[in-house]
Write an enzyme that holds these catalytic residues in place. Structure first.
Site, PDB file in Angstrom:
ATOM      1  N   GLY A  11       0.872  -1.181   0.000  1.00 33.54           N
ATOM      2  CA  GLY A  11       0.000   0.000   0.000  1.00 33.54           C
ATOM      3  C   GLY A  11       0.901   1.221   0.000  1.00 33.54           C
ATOM      4  N   ALA A  13       0.498   4.395  -1.238  1.00 39.47           N
ATOM      5  CA  ALA A  13       0.013   5.774  -1.362  1.00 39.47           C
ATOM      6  C   ALA A  13       0.913   6.612  -0.449  1.00 39.47           C
ATOM      7  CB  ALA A  13      -1.444   5.855  -0.943  1.00 39.47           C
ATOM      8  N   VAL A  14       0.636   7.880  -0.319  1.00 39.32           N
ATOM      9  CA  VAL A  14       1.642   8.751   0.297  1.00 39.32           C
ATOM     10  C   VAL A  14       2.093   8.320   1.706  1.00 39.32           C
ATOM     11  CG1 VAL A  14      -0.055  10.471   1.033  1.00 39.32           C
ATOM     12  CG2 VAL A  14       2.299  11.151   0.664  1.00 39.32           C
ATOM     13  N   VAL A  76      -3.238   0.527   3.804  1.00 41.10           N
ATOM     14  CA  VAL A  76      -4.346   0.745   2.863  1.00 41.10           C
ATOM     15  C   VAL A  76      -5.494   1.404   3.621  1.00 41.10           C
ATOM     16  CG1 VAL A  76      -3.655  -1.226   1.447  1.00 41.10           C
ATOM     17  CG2 VAL A  76      -5.378  -1.554   3.223  1.00 41.10           C
ATOM     18  N   ALA A  78      -8.682   2.135   5.668  1.00 44.89           N
ATOM     19  CA  ALA A  78      -9.302   1.329   6.725  1.00 44.89           C
ATOM     20  C   ALA A  78     -10.628   0.763   6.224  1.00 44.89           C
ATOM     21  CB  ALA A  78      -9.535   2.194   7.953  1.00 44.89           C
ATOM     22  N   ASN A 104      -5.959   3.997  10.040  1.00 41.98           N
ATOM     23  CA  ASN A 104      -6.820   4.454  11.140  1.00 41.98           C
ATOM     24  C   ASN A 104      -8.007   3.499  11.260  1.00 41.98           C
ATOM     25  OD1 ASN A 104      -5.670   6.706  12.349  1.00 41.98           O
ATOM     26  ND2 ASN A 104      -6.495   8.118  10.824  1.00 41.98           N
ATOM     27  N   SER A 130       0.575   8.569  13.906  1.00 45.37           N
ATOM     28  CA  SER A 130       0.144   9.961  13.774  1.00 45.37           C
ATOM     29  C   SER A 130       1.291  10.851  13.319  1.00 45.37           C
ATOM     30  CB  SER A 130      -0.386  10.495  15.103  1.00 45.37           C
ATOM     31  OG  SER A 130      -0.722  11.861  14.947  1.00 45.37           O
ATOM     32  N   GLY A 132       0.764  12.595  10.005  1.00 46.58           N
ATOM     33  CA  GLY A 132       0.543  12.921   8.600  1.00 46.58           C
ATOM     34  C   GLY A 132       1.714  12.470   7.732  1.00 46.58           C
ATOM     35  N   LYS A 185      -5.008   5.590  19.359  1.00 49.81           N
ATOM     36  CA  LYS A 185      -4.910   6.519  18.219  1.00 49.81           C
ATOM     37  C   LYS A 185      -6.241   7.234  18.001  1.00 49.81           C
ATOM     38  CE  LYS A 185      -3.443   8.721  14.600  1.00 49.81           C
ATOM     39  NZ  LYS A 185      -4.361   8.905  13.574  1.00 49.81           N
ATOM     40  N   HIS A 188      -6.543   9.858  20.540  1.00 54.76           N
ATOM     41  CA  HIS A 188      -5.644  10.936  20.099  1.00 54.76           C
ATOM     42  C   HIS A 188      -6.379  11.837  19.099  1.00 54.76           C
ATOM     43  CE1 HIS A 188      -3.128  12.559  16.860  1.00 54.76           C
ATOM     44  NE2 HIS A 188      -2.174  12.752  17.768  1.00 54.76           N
ATOM     45  N   ASN A 189      -7.046  11.214  18.137  1.00 53.05           N
ATOM     46  CA  ASN A 189      -7.751  12.005  17.125  1.00 53.05           C
ATOM     47  C   ASN A 189      -8.925  12.770  17.725  1.00 53.05           C
ATOM     48  OD1 ASN A 189      -5.950  10.819  15.371  1.00 53.05           O
ATOM     49  ND2 ASN A 189      -7.446  10.513  13.773  1.00 53.05           N
ATOM     50  N   GLU A 192      -7.511  15.640  19.240  1.00 51.88           N
ATOM     51  CA  GLU A 192      -7.113  16.536  18.133  1.00 51.88           C
ATOM     52  C   GLU A 192      -8.317  17.382  17.683  1.00 51.88           C
ATOM     53  OE1 GLU A 192      -5.011  14.472  14.856  1.00 51.88           O
ATOM     54  OE2 GLU A 192      -6.501  15.320  13.509  1.00 51.88           O
ATOM     55  N   HIS A 455     -38.788   4.346  38.348  1.00 52.26           N
ATOM     56  CA  HIS A 455     -37.417   3.865  38.101  1.00 52.26           C
ATOM     57  C   HIS A 455     -36.571   3.807  39.370  1.00 52.26           C
ATOM     58  CE1 HIS A 455     -38.071   3.512  33.887  1.00 52.26           C
ATOM     59  NE2 HIS A 455     -38.386   4.794  33.743  1.00 52.26           N
TER      60      HIS A 455
HETATM   61  C1  6PG Z   1      -2.799  12.094  12.534  1.00 49.73           C
HETATM   62  C2  6PG Z   1      -4.105  12.616  12.078  1.00 49.73           C
HETATM   63  C3  6PG Z   1      -4.601  11.852  10.919  1.00 49.73           C
HETATM   64  C4  6PG Z   1      -5.664  12.594  10.195  1.00 49.73           C
HETATM   65  C5  6PG Z   1      -7.031  12.179  10.494  1.00 49.73           C
HETATM   66  C6  6PG Z   1      -8.008  13.226  10.906  1.00 49.73           C
HETATM   67  O1  6PG Z   1      -2.757  11.780  13.705  1.00 49.73           O
HETATM   68  O2  6PG Z   1      -1.869  12.049  11.742  1.00 49.73           O
HETATM   69  O3  6PG Z   1      -5.053  12.541  13.087  1.00 49.73           O
HETATM   70  O4  6PG Z   1      -4.957  10.579  11.342  1.00 49.73           O
HETATM   71  O5  6PG Z   1      -5.407  13.862   9.875  1.00 49.73           O
HETATM   72  O6  6PG Z   1      -7.371  11.564   9.308  1.00 49.73           O
HETATM   73  O7  6PG Z   1      -8.723  13.655   9.828  1.00 49.73           O
HETATM   74  P1  6PG Z   1     -10.202  14.192   9.843  1.00 49.73           P
HETATM   75  O8  6PG Z   1     -10.121  15.577  10.382  1.00 49.73           O
HETATM   76  O9  6PG Z   1     -10.535  14.177   8.382  1.00 49.73           O
HETATM   77  O10 6PG Z   1     -11.069  13.274  10.611  1.00 49.73           O
END
Ligand code: 6PG
Length: 480
Positions: A11, A13-14, A76, A78, A104, A130, A132, A185, A188-189, A192, A455
């Site tokens: 897989g 891709a970038v 690839v 998810a 993810n 995580s 990017g 993870k 974490h998101n 975020e 209740h």
């Molecule tokens: C990371 C990011 C990465 C991504 C997510 C969030 O930890 O590198 O969280 O997983 O940027 O895809 O993207 P969305 O804002 O599109 O949900």
């Protein structure tokens, strides 16, 4: 011929490509595979000089290129694509080999896949990554789940390619069994999302409350980045705000459509928090704020509703307000992390993972999107007391929030007065106040539930379960 590659990536891709390059740049021999072989060839053509790559066109060639036990990283999309890759490769592998899913993935899928592959003697290592594209290449924060045995073989390699915190510690640690890595993870998101929402609200307050233009707000964020808010997200916010659109000469932020999108990990965090019964209101508000922003029709209808048009504060007050926004942002951020770590604690108990919360904060110090100086402090809080019931029980955090609360209240009240939406700031403050409250109106909620549905409720002065026959004003203890 026996395989020579210590790791393989399928897989390309970038994210997959950059991860493969990262392994190669760190001296590992990397087998490469992609459904479309031209991508594999491109990688070798462009970056072959960076290390030793073994390109493979077929699944069989790819597996044969790997030394045993095989370590096969799947990068690839998810979902169904991951299952398809597993179905393709698992029959070619032998007991002791490892499939590492770096996407993810939903942690429940990871648990299912891990259990199925374990039956066949294979290790499945669901791994949060995580940072990017840039992180994948130069050092991400890595959150591997799966068995101890798999980590023994794989961990040193992941630690080598991971980001390093300021003190040199690798931003990678074994998180726990089966889906623990992907769960962490996901949280974490979620954090975020909350961080980004709070920053967006701070921007809105500075723009419409303090009356600052984006370039000036960029300066304010730069200043904040030199203090306790020092973090990647604050740093890039300054850059985004300072950016001028080449086509129009306007601040780019004014030209970008104000409808936030999401791939879904924040939403999962909230869905699972609901199941676990953990109040992650900051993350939830962040998900809802993105969702609301995308309802263009609803917003078109709502634009006509009555309310104040924000009028910027006078210049002398604006400066004070800006520093109050910093305090509110910091306090609200602490609340989001508190809620996220509560969710991790609850998940550990529910799924049987022994999560080292201090270590998790530690590996988020570098490489990942929420990397921030302040994570050191979370690690320190758990080092002092690994069983800390809440980050707000830590003296330092409690002291800071106590010191910030006047400003926090002023900011939320000012936002309400000016008509600026601050769901993140407001819910964080309400969470703080709810925890402080000697009594909550939940007592009334229980009374209502007992009234309309029998209740039952508990009393403060006696053990037992009670029901009131409200029409007869008669209360009695229920037999269990
Ligand atoms: C990371 C990011 C990465 C991504 C997510 C969030 O930890 O590198 O969280 O997983 O940027 O895809 O993207 P969305 O804002 O599109 O949900």
């Amino acid at each position: 011929m026996a395989g020579t590659a210590q790791i393989g990536v399928t897989g390309l891709a970038v994210m997959g490509r950059n991860l493969a390059r990262n392994f190669a740049r760190n001296g590992y021999t990397v087998a490469l595979h992609n459904r479309t072989a031209s991508r594999t060839r491109d990688l070798v053509e462009q970056f072959g000089h960076e290390g030793t790559f073994v390109p493979a066109e077929t699944a069989e060639e790819f597996v044969a290129a790997l030394e045993r036990p095989r370590r096969l990283v799947v990068m690839v999309k998810a979902g169904a694509a991951t299952d398809a890759v597993i179905d393709e490769f698992a029959p070619l592998l032998e007991p002791g080999d490892m499939i590492i899913d770096g996407g993810n993935a939903h942690f429940a899928d990871t648990r299912r896949r891990e259990a199925a592959l374990r039956e066949r003697g294979l290790h499945f290592v669901g791994t949060g990554i995580s940072g990017g594209e840039e992180g994948a290449l130069n050092g991400p924060s890595i959150m591997p789940g799966g068995s101890e045995e798999a980590y023994e073989s794989l961990g040193p390699m992941l630690e080598t390619i991971s980001a390093k915190a300021a003190d040199g510690t690798p931003c990678c640690t074994h998180i726990g069994a089966d889906g623990a890595g992907h769960f962490v993870k996901m949280v974490h998101n979620g954090i975020e999302y909350a961080d980004m929402q709070l920053i967006a609200e701070a921007y809105d307050l500075l723009r419409h409350g303090a009356g600052y233009e984006p370039a000036r707000i960029a300066e304010v964020f730069r200043g904040w980045n030199a203090g306790r808010l020092d973090s990647y997200l604050i740093e890039i916010t300054a850059e985004v705000l300072a950016h001028v659109d080449a086509a129009t000469g306007q601040p780019l932020v004014d030209v970008i459509l104000d409808q936030a999108e999401q791939k879904g990990t924040g939403r999962w965090t909230v869905q699972i928090a609901l199941d676990l019964g953990v109040p992650v209101s900051g993350i939830a508000e962040a998900v809802f704020a993105r969702s609301l922003s995308g309802h263009a029709d609803l917003r078109a209808v709502g634009r006509g509703l009555a309310g104040p048009t924000p009028v910027a504060l006078p210049a002398d007050e604006a400066e004070r307000f800006a520093s109050q926004v910093e305090e509110a942002l910091y306090a609200s951020k602490v609340v989001s992390y508190t809620q996220g770590f509560h969710q991790l604690q609850a998940a550990g108990a529910e799924y049987g993972w022994t999560l080292d919360l201090g270590a998790i904060a530690g590996i988020w110090r570098g490489g990942c999107i929420i990397r921030a100086a302040f994570l050191d402090r979370i690690t320190a809080a758990y080092a002092k007391d690994a069983a800390l019931p809440s980050l707000l029980a830590d003296e330092q955090f409690a002291g800071e929030l106590g010191a910030a609360q006047d400003a926090w209240r002023t900011v939320v009240a000012t936002a309400a007065r000016l008509g600026i939406p601050v769901p993140g700031f407001a819910t964080a403050l309400s969470y703080y106040d709810a925890l402080r409250a000697p009594r909550l109106p939940a007592a009334l909620t229980q009374g209502q539930r007992d009234f309309f549905g029998a209740h039952t409720y508990h009393r403060v002065d006696r053990d037992g379960v009670f029901h009131t026959t409200w029409s007869e004003d008669r209360s009695e203890e229920q037999q269990s």
